[in-house]
Structures are given as C-alpha cells and as structure tokens.
Design an enzyme around this catalytic site. Structure first.
Site, PDB file in Angstrom:
ATOM      1  N   GLU A  36       0.820  -1.553  -0.029  1.00  0.00           N
ATOM      2  CA  GLU A  36      -0.027   0.271   0.116  1.00  0.00           C
ATOM      3  C   GLU A  36       0.386   1.523   0.031  1.00  0.00           C
ATOM      4  O   GLU A  36       0.677   1.747  -0.737  1.00  0.00           O
ATOM      5  CB  GLU A  36      -0.723   0.153   1.788  1.00  0.00           C
ATOM      6  N   SER A  47     -56.871 -19.834  27.480  1.00  0.00           N
ATOM      7  CA  SER A  47     -57.624 -19.514  28.265  1.00  0.00           C
ATOM      8  C   SER A  47     -56.170 -20.156  29.677  1.00  0.00           C
ATOM      9  O   SER A  47     -56.269 -20.503  30.786  1.00  0.00           O
ATOM     10  CB  SER A  47     -57.582 -21.689  27.700  1.00  0.00           C
TER      11      SER A  47
END
Length: 754
Positions: free
Chosen positions: A170, A448
């Site tokens: 780089e 229920s």
C-alpha cells in the site's frame, strides 16, 4: 501599477485564506486525532457455561457448546480453545477471559461424565476442581451508526509481518515520506487532467485522513483538503501512532448488516483467532483485502482472494521483507478462513432486543453504542438453538400439512423457574430476522391461559374451594349493564354437569370456569392476575375471565413465572453484569424476589396443572416427554381458533409458546395442536429436572373417591390421592371404605416415578 497592486492584494487574500484554512484543518486534526476515540459498540455475551461435579450436562452437549465457541478438535500442547473427546471423557484448554469477578487464565481441564452429569473435574495435575468456567459466546453488540464494529488492538499486538505486508503493497515509502508521495500525486494529477477522473496516489496517511475525517466524495477540493490534513497529521504525530490508528480504522468486510473494521476484529471474523496469532499468509490475505473487501472477500471469491494474497506475498518477497523459503511456504498455504455463517449484528436479534430494552433503563443510547461496554447476559446458547429449531421446524411442518398461502408465525420464551433469567427468546420463525419481535411486542388474546388465575383465587379460600369441590358446568348467560349478553360455551359444545374443580381446569371447561370466576368476582380475579405480575389494566367485563385479554408472550411468561416459582414474583431478566471497556465492574443485576402468594394455594394449583398434562387437554405431551418429569402446563385457544398458546414448566424450566398469523386470520389450531407441539419438541431437546414441588406445612394428602368426592382409601376403585389445606378435606367416607378401614398405598406423585 494599479493592476499589480490588485494582484498582490488578491494573492495576499488567497494566502491568508489558505493559511486560515490550514489553521482550521490543523485544529480539526489535533482535536479529533488526539482523542482518537473510536465509537465502540457494547459487546454482548451469553452466559458462561459452568462445569462442576454434578452439573447436568452430557458429553454431546459440551461438544456442541465448544463448537459454538469456536473450539477446535485436537490438542496442541497448551494452545487455548482446543479439546479432545474420548467417549465420556474430555480434555480441553480454555481461553483466558475477563469475567465480572476478575480475569481467568486459560485452564487445562479433564472432565468426566456419568449418567448425563459431570462426575469429575480435574486440572492438568489431576487435582480435583470445584468449578471451572468456559469463556462465554459473543452473541452480538449494540452498534454505532452504520453498525460499525471493531476490536481495538495496540501496535505491539500486531505481528510485524502484517505491518510489513501493508507497507509493501500500500505505501512502501510510509516510513520516509511526510504524509504525501509527490510521485504518486503526480500520477494522480496526470490521470485527472487527461480526463480519466480523480485518481488515488494516496499514502497510508492520506487513506487514514480520508476514512477518519472526510466524506467519500471524489473531488479536487476534497483531494486538496486530504493532502493538507495528511501533512499536518505527520507534523504532529509519530508514524507508529498513525499506523496503529489506520489498522484499527480500516474497513475489511461486511457480515450482513455489521461492518467489520480494523485488523483486530477481522482476525476473529475470518480466522477465529486473536490478531497476535495470525500467520504470514493470513496477514497477507487481510492486507490484500484493503484494496476492496467486497472484491476480495475470501468467502464469496476465494480464487480472487487467493490471487490477491499471493500478490501481496510476491511484493513482500520482491522488497526482501521475506526470504524465498517463507515466500514459497506461505504461497503453498490454503486460505484457511473459517466457514462462518453470516450472522449480522447478532445471531439472536430477538434476545438482543430484550437486552437493549433492559439496558436502556439505566444507560443512555449513545453510551450503549459508543463506550465499548461488556454486557453479560442470561442466554443459554444450547437452549436458544433448541427453541429456534423447535419453532421453525414445527411451523414448517404445520404449514406443509395445511396447504395454505399464509405462513404461520410464532414466538418462544424460556426462563429459569428459580431465578427468572431468560434463557432463550425467539421472536419469529426466522431467528435471524431483526424486524417485529413477537415475543415482546405481539399482543394477542391469551384465551384459557388466564384460567389458572381464577383457580388460584378460588384455592386461596380453602374454607370454600378445594381440588375436589364440585363446579357447575351447565349453560350460562351473563347479563351486564353496558355490555351484550355473554354466553360462554365449551370447546366441545357440550355441558358436563357437575365436575370437580381440578377436572374443570384439566379439561378447560369454559362454562364451569366462567361461573366460578363470576362467583369469585371479576375484580378479585383481576387482583390475582396483577399479583401474578401483569401490570396492564384489564377489561372489567366477565369475558376477560376466559382470556379476552391481549398480552405478549413475555407478559404471559411473567404470570406463569410466579406460579412456577411457588408464589414468588420474580421479573424476567436478561442481563447479569455490565463492565466497562477495560473490564472494570460497572453494574450487577441481582435477583429480585417478592412474595405474591402463600405457598399452599400455589401448590394446589400446580397439582391441578399437572393434571392438565396427565389427563387433560395437554396429555398429548406424552409423545414428547416421559411421565416422570411430571410437568405442569395450560393450553390456550382463542375465539375462531385465531391464536394457539401453551405455557408450562418442569422443575427448573418454564417455556411459553404462541403460534398464529400476524394478520389475525384464524389459524385453525388449538393450543394442543399448535403451540403445545412446539413446546413439547423444545422441552424434549433440553435437560429438565422433574417437577416435584416441596409440600407446604399446611398441606395434607388425602385419598378421594372421584365418583362422589368423599374420603376413600387405596382399595377404592379409581381412588386418587389429592392435596388439601389441612382441615379442608372431606370428612365423610365413601361407601367403598369399610368401617374402621385405614388408607394405604402410594401417593399420586410417587406413582409417577415407578
């Protein structure tokens, strides 16, 4: 003369503007860089698995846990995160980890198993150990903007060959230039003026400036700003400081919606190891990805990534950073990336949603997203996986059997009955979906599931109600001012006359239950519901008695948690401890317990709910679980079969399941045919203790003849042993009891274990 003066003035103005702009940029660079405070997400962990003699875990479960943690088979000396299994014997080397109570070094352990439990735990010197902890599994984070994730590392932790690779490919003049490379800038200028667009020529310092300070636009103005800031950065800071910041900032890939930044996190993401353990070829691969993490993604484009890695190695070799032998050996090495599934910000987003909501009570959102907090939760990865598999698998099977265009959805919550800790939470059939969390936000009629509150209210009045008290299950019409007449019906459209209280709950008879609730009083039943942990206001109408109440699965969990814990209200909790980014204890969330009910009525209710499974609407659980577990539960079905619910518990696990359609279309499922099947598969897949609640002091066990509700003995046909408050059991004997006969035989719960 006048013209030259104007030129000089203009040049002076331009120079002053440039100087002013440079001074402004200098302030910006120093202000931002000196702090160098990356926004670090809170890192969230599951519970740490504790091993100790007697711990209920089998060898297969330990092997699954180790694989989830990324441990590798095969020992290599004292190398951490490795294990060997020989039947019921394990040897493993744990990772070092910083727990709430301090750092724990890596341990070399021997673990033996017998009958599904740890039988022996020793260290490498064969010394017995009382306890050992595995490092916890990371289950996600609470991320800053754009879901950036990173794991900060110091430059001295990074292998020198990674730095050499980066500089070689780089910016080979990084350690000699002053922020910019004139030749590179010249190439970029020629490219720009020739019409090929604004090009790079950037040094590592310029790349850092671009990523750290500037927007991604590609203009000459931004390039000019980048150059000035790069020079200023080099004037103020050492090369190593710049390099360390660059290596922590660089973007290196995407995990669904999570952005992987920095080499520290990339080492874990691609190779499942800390940065300091990276080999030369692994470092070269990461460096090669800097140019284009998507283009050179080793999971999606392995050939392209391999070629790029080899190019980095070749450049290092050309610049004599590595010799021929290292170059050839590195090139011959395969990529070696771990086969990780794409999980995004979390593999369990619904549970993480609950964690985030709990933490927001005590922390600002910005702190959760930027301070790097370490959050230790209650999630059990093995139970979570079992819950996800049970829900997804059963919903898929139900969809296939129904040939409908819609797809069923569902939710699951699992807690510890003793502590209220949330061990698993699933928000839908796709466990990776980060949208609507049904476990927390789907408010549906519970049917229920509300009935136990009615029976608990009754059983708290032992002078009037017992498990053997006859209830009227004849047709009922209830008239109330301001509301239409209410006429509940049983699911089977049949009235059953006079039935024992325990049978009314076991068979979920609506008429008997509604009449009982009205007799007790709707407000009185609602007080019980609130005492169980439901905070929201309830409808004042009698229809609420049969579940015309909308609750989320987590709210239902709170209600049943109080029952499962013997009458002690314990809020479900998902967080245990929070540490600062550097491992200092910040806050601990302890157990909060409040007595809500006396133990006797809860014990009686639990016995009745065990009858629901043994002989009532949930007896289909026998297909999944042995009778010896003696689990308790309750099915829930709403009008037009829109919602299917099941809530139940063993001796140490409580689970709540909802199944239905998001658009409220009838699901055509009862609680038993839908949610209960998910619950059964889940509980069959995880370890459970039998439900044997301690008998309260004021409870006695009495033989009862179910034919007439009178006192019996073991010789009476069909006689049952039932628990009663002392002094509340029938005193008259059934005709089947001979004069002066004494009861004998085994109690109802003992028979379960024969």
């Amino acid at each position: 003369m006048f013209t030259w003066r104007r030129v000089r003035v203009a040049l002076l103005i331009v120079a002053l503007a440039v100087v002013g702009f440079a001074l402004y940029l200098d302030f910006e660079v120093r202000h931002a860089f000196e702090g160098r405070r990356f926004a670090l997400p809170a890192r969230v962990y599951a519970r740490a698995l504790e091993l100790y003699p007697g711990a209920r875990i089998d060898p297969d479960a330990l092997a699954r846990e180790l694989k989830l943690l990324g441990y590798h088979e095969g020992l290599r000396g004292a190398e951490p995160a490795r294990y060997e299994q020989h039947g019921d014997e394990f040897r493993l080397v744990t990772r070092a980890f910083n727990f709430w109570d301090g750092p724990q070094a890596a341990q070399d352990l021997r673990v033996d198993f017998r009958d599904g439990r740890v039988s022996a735990l020793r260290d490498s010197g064969a010394h017995n150990l009382a306890l050992a902890r595995l490092d916890p599994m990371r289950i996600g984070g609470i991320y800053p903007a754009h879901n950036e994730d990173r794991l900060l590392v110091r430059l001295d932790e990074i292998p020198p060959h990674l730095v050499e690779a980066l500089v070689a490919i780089e910016d080979r003049k990084f350690f000699s230039h002053h922020g910019i490379d004139p030749r590179g800038l010249a190439r970029a200028f020629v490219s720009t003026v020739s019409g090929r667009g604004v090009q790079g020529g950037s040094t590592l310092t310029q790349q850092l400036v671009k990523n750290f300070f500037l927007s991604p636009e590609r203009t000459l103005r931004r390039k000019f700003t980048e150059i000035i800031m790069a020079v200023l950065l080099e004037l103020h800071y050492e090369k190593n400081e710049i390099l360390e910041t660059y290596l922590n900032e660089i973007y290196l890939g995407q995990d669904r919606n999570r952005a992987i930044h920095g080499v520290g996190l990339a080492a874990h993401f691609y190779f499942n190891k800390p940065i300091k353990e990276l080999t030369l070829p692994e470092s070269a691969l990461l460096v090669g990805m800097v140019k284009g993490p998507g283009l050179y993604n080793p999971h999606r484009h392995p050939d392209r990534a391999l070629a790029r890695r080899d190019l980095v190695l070749a450049e290092m070799h050309r610049q004599t950073a590595i010799d021929d032998a290292r170059f050839q050996a590195a090139r011959a090495t395969p990529l070696g990336v771990v086969a990780k599934p794409s999980l995004g910000t979390s593999p369990h987003p619904a549970f993480l949603d609950l964690v985030r909501r709990h933490l927001k009570r005590d922390y600002h959102e910005e702190d959760l997203r930027s301070e790097g907090l370490l959050v230790f939760t209650t999630l059990d990865p093995l139970i979570q996986r079992a819950a996800e598999a049970a829900l997804s698998g059963r919903l898929a099977a139900l969809d296939r059997s129904r040939s409908r265009e819609r797809t069923l959805e569902g939710a699951v919550v699992v807690t510890s009955t003793q502590s209220g800790e949330v061990m698993a939470l699933v928000g839908g059939r796709d466990p990776l979906y980060e949208g609507f969390n049904r476990a927390l936000d789907a408010e549906r009629p519970v049917g229920s599931l509300l009935k136990p509150a009615i029976f608990l209210t009754a059983l708290a009045r032992p002078d009037v109600y017992t498990l053997a008290t006859p209830l009227d299950d004849s047709p009922l019409v209830w008239k109330s001012r301001g509301a239409p007449d209410w006429e509940p019906q049983n699911y089977d459209k049949t009235s059953h006359g006079e039935v024992p209280l325990r049978t009314a709950l076991a068979q979920s008879y609506n008429q008997a239950t509604a009449r009982l609730g009205i007799t007790l009083g709707v407000p009185e039943v609602h007080r019980t519901v609130h005492a169980l942990g439901i905070a929201r206001e309830l409808s004042p109408y009698a229809s609420s008695l049969l579940g015309a109440v909308e609750l989320s699965p987590l709210e239902v969990t709170q209600m049943y948690q109080t029952i499962a814990s013997g009458g002690f209200r314990t809020p479900p909790r998902a967080v245990r401890e929070v540490l600062t980014a550097d491992g200092k204890p910040l806050q601990r969330y302890g157990l909060r317990v409040e007595k809500a009910f006396e133990p006797e009525p809860v014990y009686l209710l639990t016995a009745a709910m065990q009858d629901v499974v043994r002989e009532g609407t949930a007896q289909g659980l026998r297909r999944y679980l042995p009778d010896t577990l003696a689990v308790a539960g309750k099915t829930g079905t709403t009008d037009e079969l829109r919602d299917s619910w099941f809530a139940g518990f063993s001796g140490d696990r409580l689970a709540v399941v909802w199944v239905g359609y998001d658009d409220n279309h009838p699901a055509a499922l009862t609680g038993a045919s839908g949610a209960m099947t998910v619950w059964g598969e889940l509980m069959a897949a995880i370890p459970n203790e039998p439900l044997v609640p301690p008998v309260p002091e004021q409870i006695e066990i009495v033989w009862i003849d179910p034919a007439n509700g009178l006192r019996a003995n073991a010789d009476c046909a069909g006689a049952l042993e039932l628990p009663f408050y002392r002094g509340s059991a029938p005193t008259a004997n059934s005709p089947c009891v001979p004069a002066h006969a004494e009861g004998s035989g085994k109690s109802w719960w003992r028979r379960l274990f024969e």
